[in-house]
Design an enzyme around this catalytic site. Structure first.
Site, PDB file in Angstrom:
ATOM      1  CB  CYS A 145      -4.067   1.699  -2.034  1.00  0.00           C
ATOM      2  SG  CYS A 145      -2.343   2.188  -2.144  1.00  0.00           S
ATOM      3  CB  CYS A 175      -0.896  -0.029   1.237  1.00  0.00           C
ATOM      4  SG  CYS A 175      -2.359   0.996   1.121  1.00  0.00           S
ATOM      5  CB  CYS A 201       4.072  -1.977  -7.975  1.00  0.00           C
ATOM      6  SG  CYS A 201       4.637  -3.518  -7.215  1.00  0.00           S
TER       7      CYS A 201
END
Length: 137
Positions: A84, A11, A91
């Site tokens: 999220c 997240c 990422c």
């Protein structure tokens, strides 16, 4: 018994949804997975509402603390789950190929405890089966 699969719950702030995901996966899939969580921009502490929602479900919280994704990049991770949208988009690149899935959840920050409890229950209802399916458990 085989070695548990390592699941990274990712997240942005690593203070709520990913922490609850870590605790729930470690409890509900004990022995099958080892869940860890991290954030792309971690907050200084885990949200009080997240900790209370976990405690009310009888889940341990003592080992939960915000971590940067850089701290876990070199671990042997079998699955990355972004929880999220921002974390999904930002990422990081891992040192080796790793399967990724996205299961988004509402951010209850600034809302009453009931919202944290609802997100906790949603995580349990949708994240656990998604991880089972992704890892063929």
């Amino acid at each position: 018994m085989s070695t548990p699969k390592t699941v990274l719950v990712l997240c942005t702030g690593n203070s709520c949804r990913s922490q609850m995901g870590e605790a729930i996966l470690n409890h509900d899939l004990d022995g099958l997975v080892r869940a860890i969580s991290a954030g792309t921009a971690p907050q200084p502490k885990v949200a009080d509402g997240a900790l209370e929602a976990l405690r009310l479900a009888g889940l341990p919280t003592g080992s939960l603390y915000p971590k940067t994704v850089d701290a876990v990049l070199n671990q042997d991770i079998d699955l990355v789950v972004s929880v999220c949208d921002n974390a999904r988009e930002t990422c990081p690149i891992f040192p080796r190929p790793v399967r990724r899935i996205h299961v988004g959840f509402h951010d209850p920050h600034g809302e009453p405890l009931a919202s944290f409890i609802a997100v906790r229950d949603d995580i349990r209802a949708r994240l656990v089966p998604a991880v089972r399916e992704a890892l063929e458990l």
